[in-house]
Design an enzyme around this catalytic site. Structure first.
Site, PDB file in Angstrom:
ATOM      1  N   SER A   1      39.468  40.271  34.510  1.00 56.47           N
ATOM      2  CA  SER A   1      40.062  41.141  35.517  1.00 56.47           C
ATOM      3  C   SER A   1      39.465  42.531  35.436  1.00 56.47           C
ATOM      4  O   SER A   1      39.045  42.969  34.371  1.00 56.47           O
ATOM      5  CB  SER A   1      41.572  41.199  35.246  1.00 56.47           C
ATOM      6  OG  SER A   1      42.208  41.933  36.250  1.00 56.47           O
TER       7      SER A   1
ATOM      8  N   ASN B   1      47.323  40.066  24.677  1.00 58.41           N
ATOM      9  CA  ASN B   1      47.660  41.317  25.355  1.00 58.41           C
ATOM     10  C   ASN B   1      48.810  42.084  24.702  1.00 58.41           C
ATOM     11  O   ASN B   1      49.071  43.218  25.070  1.00 58.41           O
ATOM     12  CB  ASN B   1      47.989  41.058  26.823  1.00 58.41           C
ATOM     13  CG  ASN B   1      49.022  39.979  26.994  1.00 58.41           C
ATOM     14  OD1 ASN B   1      48.828  38.837  26.562  1.00 58.41           O
ATOM     15  ND2 ASN B   1      50.142  40.316  27.599  1.00 58.41           N
TER      16      ASN B   1
ATOM     17  N   THR C   1      38.200  36.538  52.961  1.00 57.11           N
ATOM     18  CA  THR C   1      37.143  37.539  53.088  1.00 57.11           C
ATOM     19  C   THR C   1      36.978  38.302  51.786  1.00 57.11           C
ATOM     20  O   THR C   1      37.961  38.757  51.198  1.00 57.11           O
ATOM     21  CB  THR C   1      37.502  38.524  54.220  1.00 57.11           C
ATOM     22  OG1 THR C   1      37.674  37.764  55.417  1.00 57.11           O
ATOM     23  CG2 THR C   1      36.418  39.566  54.420  1.00 57.11           C
TER      24      THR C   1
ATOM     25  N   ALA D   1      43.111  38.185  37.040  1.00 53.43           N
ATOM     26  CA  ALA D   1      43.177  37.148  36.011  1.00 53.43           C
ATOM     27  C   ALA D   1      44.316  36.159  36.251  1.00 53.43           C
ATOM     28  O   ALA D   1      44.208  34.984  35.901  1.00 53.43           O
ATOM     29  CB  ALA D   1      43.302  37.785  34.628  1.00 53.43           C
TER      30      ALA D   1
ATOM     31  N   HIS E   1      41.025  45.582  36.393  1.00 55.92           N
ATOM     32  CA  HIS E   1      41.866  46.765  36.136  1.00 55.92           C
ATOM     33  C   HIS E   1      42.211  46.966  34.660  1.00 55.92           C
ATOM     34  O   HIS E   1      42.849  47.968  34.307  1.00 55.92           O
ATOM     35  CB  HIS E   1      43.140  46.733  37.002  1.00 55.92           C
ATOM     36  CG  HIS E   1      44.203  45.782  36.567  1.00 55.92           C
ATOM     37  ND1 HIS E   1      45.309  46.181  35.849  1.00 55.92           N
ATOM     38  CD2 HIS E   1      44.344  44.456  36.761  1.00 55.92           C
ATOM     39  CE1 HIS E   1      46.089  45.126  35.631  1.00 55.92           C
ATOM     40  NE2 HIS E   1      45.522  44.071  36.169  1.00 55.92           N
TER      41      HIS E   1
ATOM     42  N   CYS F   1      54.809  42.555  31.616  1.00 53.92           N
ATOM     43  CA  CYS F   1      55.520  41.554  32.404  1.00 53.92           C
ATOM     44  C   CYS F   1      56.873  41.236  31.810  1.00 53.92           C
ATOM     45  O   CYS F   1      57.686  40.582  32.428  1.00 53.92           O
ATOM     46  CB  CYS F   1      54.691  40.284  32.496  1.00 53.92           C
ATOM     47  SG  CYS F   1      52.993  40.643  32.813  1.00 53.92           S
TER      48      CYS F   1
HETATM   49  C1  LIG Z   1      46.623  41.525  32.509  1.00 51.06           C
HETATM   50  C2  LIG Z   1      46.469  40.134  32.071  1.00 51.06           C
HETATM   51  C3  LIG Z   1      46.539  39.074  32.979  1.00 51.06           C
HETATM   52  C4  LIG Z   1      46.826  39.295  34.444  1.00 51.06           C
HETATM   53  O1  LIG Z   1      45.731  39.875  35.065  1.00 51.06           O
HETATM   54  P1  LIG Z   1      45.852  40.430  36.567  1.00 51.06           P
HETATM   55  O2  LIG Z   1      44.457  40.765  36.916  1.00 51.06           O
HETATM   56  O3  LIG Z   1      46.762  41.606  36.492  1.00 51.06           O
HETATM   57  O4  LIG Z   1      46.396  39.329  37.397  1.00 51.06           O
HETATM   58  C5  LIG Z   1      46.363  37.799  32.509  1.00 51.06           C
HETATM   59  N1  LIG Z   1      46.121  37.562  31.213  1.00 51.06           N
HETATM   60  C6  LIG Z   1      46.052  38.548  30.306  1.00 51.06           C
HETATM   61  C7  LIG Z   1      45.779  38.226  28.884  1.00 51.06           C
HETATM   62  C8  LIG Z   1      46.219  39.862  30.707  1.00 51.06           C
HETATM   63  O5  LIG Z   1      46.172  40.831  29.801  1.00 51.06           O
END
Ligand SMILES: *Cc1c(COP(=O)(O)O)cnc(C)c1O
Length: 387
Positions: A204, A156, A245, A76, A206, A330
């Site tokens: 994303s 988040n 790739t 993301a 994960h 973060c």
């Molecule tokens: C986790 C998160 C991201 C970052 O995503 P990644 O795939 O880890 O780079 C960005 N925005 C929000 C709202 C998130 O929760």
């Protein structure tokens, strides 16, 4: 009943474990099916390309898009960078204004700051006490110079869900593109990009029990067709919008993770609501107060504040049993207060008294009871010390 293994993981906003069903789906693409999805002169490449195509189609369908509207990225963060930088650069000769909000993820806020540094104009809208942008304020922020609105789908830290349908409608009435960072929303709540007037959407793998390092940007292909400049140059993969790739095993895992999430979303959310509602009820006996929206929220999420008690003290004292966080992954290393909680109108002290609990698919009723007992016990003993 399986034995509980400590610490119990309760930080699913920062990441989730890979679901074993996802892992099994990915496994052959590391070894025997290792081909490059762009090398179509032999069967290795062909099998990889079929797997990518199937995954792309499934991911697209799950958000109401078509497969040519999906660009694979590393996550993301990259999708946010591509959306903002790509669209703003593409339109720079005509218009240069971006509208976003104060509670966005750093992937949006830092990208917006960068755009300001290189000559673009950015408005950071405030939010109300629940974390939502006021539609009237959004309308009045739009000017003839506005290209793009970027408002996150679900926050988040506090789990508040935005009025996405309303924001999308406002954007389209004003001929402005609408991007949303849906990293916390996809796979947790139903999303139809067409019905919601979303033009670009970051998500994303994960955060939904898929592998780390893979994500996507949805890019609307029709009415309006969104065009952007790439930020990664090279072999021209992803129709030139993201060279490199393709990561076939992760793409396969990402698609499987979304499929499982969509199938299980409804039942999971019922379970999560019972858990978080009972935590709110129990913590309120210790004067715990919920941060964020009481109803328009991610059901697996609880951000709670115990005024007068340091969140670090809670987290440290329960750390043998519970893996919880003070806020966003973060910002936990920094001593700075959460920009999200400040934007809700909390004092700096209150932001340092807040903890975030993110339940997961793999938690159990028994574990949630332990969470309640441990945190209440801890808050009670810390409250005694503070008096
Ligand atoms: C986790 C998160 C991201 C970052 O995503 P990644 O795939 O880890 O780079 C960005 N925005 C929000 C709202 C998130 O929760």
């Amino acid at each position: 009943m399986p034995e509980i293994s400590y610490p119990i993981y309760l930080d699913s906003h920062s990441t989730t474990p890979v679901d074993p069903r996802v892992f099994e789906e990915m496994r052959p693409y590391f070894t025997e099916k290792f081909g490059n999805a762009s090398s179509l002169d032999h069967s290795f490449g062909y099998h990889a390309s079929v797997a990518v195509q199937q995954s792309r189609e499934n991911i697209a369908k799950s958000i109401g898009a078509s497969m040519d509207e999906i660009v694979f990225t590393s996550g993301a963060t990259e999708s946010d960078n591509l959306a903002l930088i790509g669209v703003m650069k593409r339109n720079k000769d005509k218009r240069k204004h971006l509208i976003t909000s104060q509670t966005e993820h750093k992937a949006i806020l830092d990208t917006a700051r960068h755009l300001e540094e290189i000559g673009y104009k950015v408005t950071y809208l405030p939010v109300d006490e629940f974390g939502q942008v006021n539609p009237e304020e959004l309308k009045s922020a739009i000017t003839n110079d506005t290209v793009l609105i970027s408002i996150m789908f679900a926050n988040n830290e506090i789990g508040t869900i935005a009025n996405v349908a309303e924001i999308g409608k406002i954007a389209h009435e004003n001929n402005v593109y609408f991007h949303t960072d849906a990293a916390q929303a996809v796979g947790h709540i139903p999303i139809d990009v067409k019905k919601l007037n979303i033009d670009l959407m970051s998500f994303s793998s994960h955060k939904i029990y898929g592998p780390k390092g893979i994500g996507a940007l949805y890019l609307r292909g029709i009415s309006p067709r969104v065009k952007l400049d790439p930020i990664v140059y090279g072999g021209g993969q992803e129709k030139g919008m993201r060279s490199g790739t393709l990561n076939v095993p992760e793409i396969v895992g990402f698609a499987k993770a979304i499929e499982i999430a969509n199938n299980e979303m409804e039942t999971e959310n019922v379970k999560f609501k019972i858990w978080t509602d009972s935590m709110i009820k129990e913590f309120s006996k210790n004067d715990g107060k919920q941060n964020g929206h009481p109803t328009n929220r991610l059901m697996h999420n609880l951000n709670v504040r115990f005024d007068g008690i340091e969140s670090k003290a809670i987290i440290n004292s329960v750390s043998k049993k519970l893996a919880i966080s003070a806020g966003s992954a973060c910002t936990t290393q920094a001593v700075e207060p959460s920009h999200v909680l400040l934007a809700l109108g909390l004092t700096e002290e209150q932001t340092h008294s807040s903890i975030r609990i993110g339940c997961s698919r793999f938690n159990t009723d028994e574990e949630i009871q332990i969470v309640i007992d441990e945190i209440r016990k801890c808050v009670e003993s810390l409250a005694k010390i503070q008096i």
